[in-house]
Design a protein around this motif. Structure first.
Motif, PDB file in Angstrom:
ATOM      1  N   ASP A   1       0.875  -1.175   0.000  1.00  0.00           N
ATOM      2  CA  ASP A   1       0.000   0.000   0.000  1.00  0.00           C
ATOM      3  C   ASP A   1       0.906   1.216   0.000  1.00  0.00           C
ATOM      4  O   ASP A   1       1.302   1.709   1.047  1.00  0.00           O
ATOM      5  CB  ASP A   1      -0.924  -0.006   1.212  1.00  0.00           C
ATOM      6  CG  ASP A   1      -1.872   1.195   1.219  1.00  0.00           C
ATOM      7  OD1 ASP A   1      -1.995   1.859   0.173  1.00  0.00           O
ATOM      8  OD2 ASP A   1      -2.473   1.479   2.263  1.00  0.00           O
ATOM      9  N   GLN A   2       1.246   1.681  -1.192  1.00  0.00           N
ATOM     10  CA  GLN A   2       2.261   2.713  -1.333  1.00  0.00           C
ATOM     11  C   GLN A   2       1.836   3.744  -2.368  1.00  0.00           C
ATOM     12  O   GLN A   2       1.032   3.449  -3.258  1.00  0.00           O
ATOM     13  CB  GLN A   2       3.586   2.065  -1.775  1.00  0.00           C
ATOM     14  CG  GLN A   2       4.046   0.969  -0.832  1.00  0.00           C
ATOM     15  CD  GLN A   2       5.236   0.178  -1.323  1.00  0.00           C
ATOM     16  OE1 GLN A   2       5.801  -0.616  -0.609  1.00  0.00           O
ATOM     17  NE2 GLN A   2       5.629   0.383  -2.578  1.00  0.00           N
ATOM     18  N   CYS A   3       2.384   4.937  -2.242  1.00  0.00           N
ATOM     19  CA  CYS A   3       2.173   5.989  -3.230  1.00  0.00           C
ATOM     20  C   CYS A   3       3.519   6.318  -3.858  1.00  0.00           C
ATOM     21  O   CYS A   3       4.448   6.718  -3.155  1.00  0.00           O
ATOM     22  CB  CYS A   3       1.574   7.235  -2.586  1.00  0.00           C
ATOM     23  SG  CYS A   3      -0.133   7.039  -2.070  1.00  0.00           S
ATOM     24  N   HIS A   4       3.609   6.143  -5.163  1.00  0.00           N
ATOM     25  CA  HIS A   4       4.867   6.410  -5.865  1.00  0.00           C
ATOM     26  C   HIS A   4       4.750   7.766  -6.541  1.00  0.00           C
ATOM     27  O   HIS A   4       4.249   7.885  -7.662  1.00  0.00           O
ATOM     28  CB  HIS A   4       5.156   5.268  -6.838  1.00  0.00           C
ATOM     29  CG  HIS A   4       5.158   3.935  -6.158  1.00  0.00           C
ATOM     30  ND1 HIS A   4       6.091   3.613  -5.201  1.00  0.00           N
ATOM     31  CD2 HIS A   4       4.321   2.876  -6.247  1.00  0.00           C
ATOM     32  CE1 HIS A   4       5.850   2.390  -4.752  1.00  0.00           C
ATOM     33  NE2 HIS A   4       4.767   1.933  -5.357  1.00  0.00           N
ATOM     34  N   ASN A   5       5.204   8.786  -5.815  1.00  0.00           N
ATOM     35  CA  ASN A   5       4.972  10.164  -6.228  1.00  0.00           C
ATOM     36  C   ASN A   5       6.038  10.693  -7.181  1.00  0.00           C
ATOM     37  O   ASN A   5       5.726  11.416  -8.129  1.00  0.00           O
ATOM     38  CB  ASN A   5       4.910  11.078  -5.005  1.00  0.00           C
ATOM     39  CG  ASN A   5       3.829  10.661  -4.032  1.00  0.00           C
ATOM     40  OD1 ASN A   5       2.867  10.007  -4.414  1.00  0.00           O
ATOM     41  ND2 ASN A   5       3.989  11.025  -2.766  1.00  0.00           N
ATOM     42  N   VAL A   6       7.295  10.361  -6.903  1.00  0.00           N
ATOM     43  CA  VAL A   6       8.394  10.925  -7.689  1.00  0.00           C
ATOM     44  C   VAL A   6       9.163   9.848  -8.436  1.00  0.00           C
ATOM     45  O   VAL A   6       9.997  10.163  -9.290  1.00  0.00           O
ATOM     46  CB  VAL A   6       9.369  11.723  -6.792  1.00  0.00           C
ATOM     47  CG1 VAL A   6       8.651  12.914  -6.172  1.00  0.00           C
ATOM     48  CG2 VAL A   6       9.969  10.844  -5.708  1.00  0.00           C
TER      49      VAL A   6
END
Length: 388
Positions: free
Chosen positions: A286-291
């Protein structure tokens, strides 16, 4: 001594679920950052997820988030996934992204808002029926910002009432996993702030309700592996949401902030029998890959979990138990550290080759040309992301 054949067998049977939303655009609370080639539809998310499984061999399921992954025909979506060699996993509800939920969802003081939220949760069970999904994952942003804003005890009553209604709707082979988060977006009280609150509600509901441990949802210094060990002992650990945190709920790649912590967690999972597929524990990212690029970040995250698991499997249980019985503090710690300090990458390369995979999933993905292909093909339309 550790039997390498047993270790390899456990690694080959490992299954890590990837989240559909990690393939879409995400960002900070200030800005969502768009990337080229990001999926525009749930089907394109599944296409990307299939690539992660193709190169890692251990990511056979994809979690959906409703309404972010809303479609007209969920049975057809499940068939689409199966055609690509993967399956649909947990159904994640969303009762936090609507104006009506400003003061809460199932804990809201207005009965009409509570009915709306409950209706969505029951709709998610309908989607489970259509997709064959076994898990309903519940997370509530409900809470208060100021003392006196609402009655703390009544909010727990409202929560219990909603959970009971959802539990009653579950089929015989379905379950709910209740996540917790100690703060944000509510800053004074959170209605499900810790594992104890989740555990208490699940214990009252019955065996089809279990706790979901998000590794980023804890106060600094919290001993997460103790929580894991306790819940496994009580047969109430249902799922993980793997990610990393430096300060709060950072949603960084799992193992990025504290790989030693991930190892300790996975050792307790092994110690408690949680690596056995029959234990039914869902290991989900459960992760957000922003950059960072989406698919490579997810592949790297899967590999990080594999490495922590391999090290946990290399712990010499007999030597550790002997040191513990003797009260030899330093030797017991040394047994754990010997396993943690082992370079398991050659072992995992062997495992992948024995599975017919490339020994280096990241290099294989780069050579595949998939990243360049989707940039060319996914032009126009609305990219998937928060709220889409």
């Amino acid at each position: 001594m550790t039997d390498l054949a047993v270790v390899k067998a456990a690694l080959k049977s490992q299954a890590i679920e990837t989240p559909s939303w990690a393939y879409g655009n995400s960002g900070t609370r200030f800005k969502v950052f768009a990337q080229e080639g990001v999926p525009r539809t749930p089907q394109e998310k599944l296409d990307d997820a299939a690539k992660v499984h193709e190169f890692t061999g251990v990511a056979p399921t994809v979690a959906l988030h409703i309404p972010w992954d809303e479609v007209d025909d969920y049975g057809a979506l499940a068939a689409y996934a199966e055609e690509r060699g993967i399956r649909l996993g947990a159904i994640n509800s969303n009762v936090f992204q609507d104006d009506d939920y400003k003061l809460g969802s199932v804990c809201h003081p207005d009965p009409a808002v509570r009915r709306k939220a409950l209706g969505h949760l029951l709709e998610c069970v309908d989607i489970m029926d259509a997709t064959g999904s076994k898990d309903l994952k519940l997370w509530f942003s409900d809470g208060t910002n100021y003392p006196g804003q609402d009655d703390i005890r009544e909010r727990q009553d409202r929560l219990a009432e909603a959970l009971a209604a959802v539990y009653e709707r579950l089929g015989d082979d379905q379950r709910m996993v209740l996540e917790y988060k100690f703060f944000e977006p509510a800053f004074y009280t959170t209605d499900v702030p810790d594992w104890g609150t989740s555990y208490a509600h699940c214990l009252k509901l019955g065996e089809k309700a279990q706790v979901c441990v998000d590794t980023g949802h804890h106060a600094p210094g919290t001993n997460i592996e103790f929580i894991v060990a306790f819940l496994l002992r009580e047969q109430k650990l249902g799922a993980f949401d793997f990610n990393s945190r430096f300060y709060a709920d950072d949603d960084l790649m799992v193992g990025a902030a504290d790989p030693f912590q991930l190892f300790r967690i996975m050792y307790e999972v092994r110690r408690g029998g949680g690596l056995d597929p029959r234990a039914g524990i869902a290991f989900m990212l459960d992760q957000c890959h922003n950059v960072e690029a989406k698919i490579p970040a997810i592949i790297r995250s899967v590999m990080n979990v594999q490495e922590a698991t391999a090290k946990a499997l290399l712990v010499d249980r007999e030597a550790l138990a002997a040191a513990q019985r003797a009260g030899d503090v330093l030797e017991a710690n040394a047994v754990l550290m010997d396993a943690y300090n082992t370079d398991v990458r050659p072992l995992l390369r062997e495992v992948r080759e024995e599975l017919g995979l490339d020994a280096d999933p990241m290099a294989a993905y780069r050579r595949s040309g998939w990243a360049e292909q989707v940039v060319k093909e996914r032009v126009g339309g609305l990219q998937a992301g928060w709220g889409a």
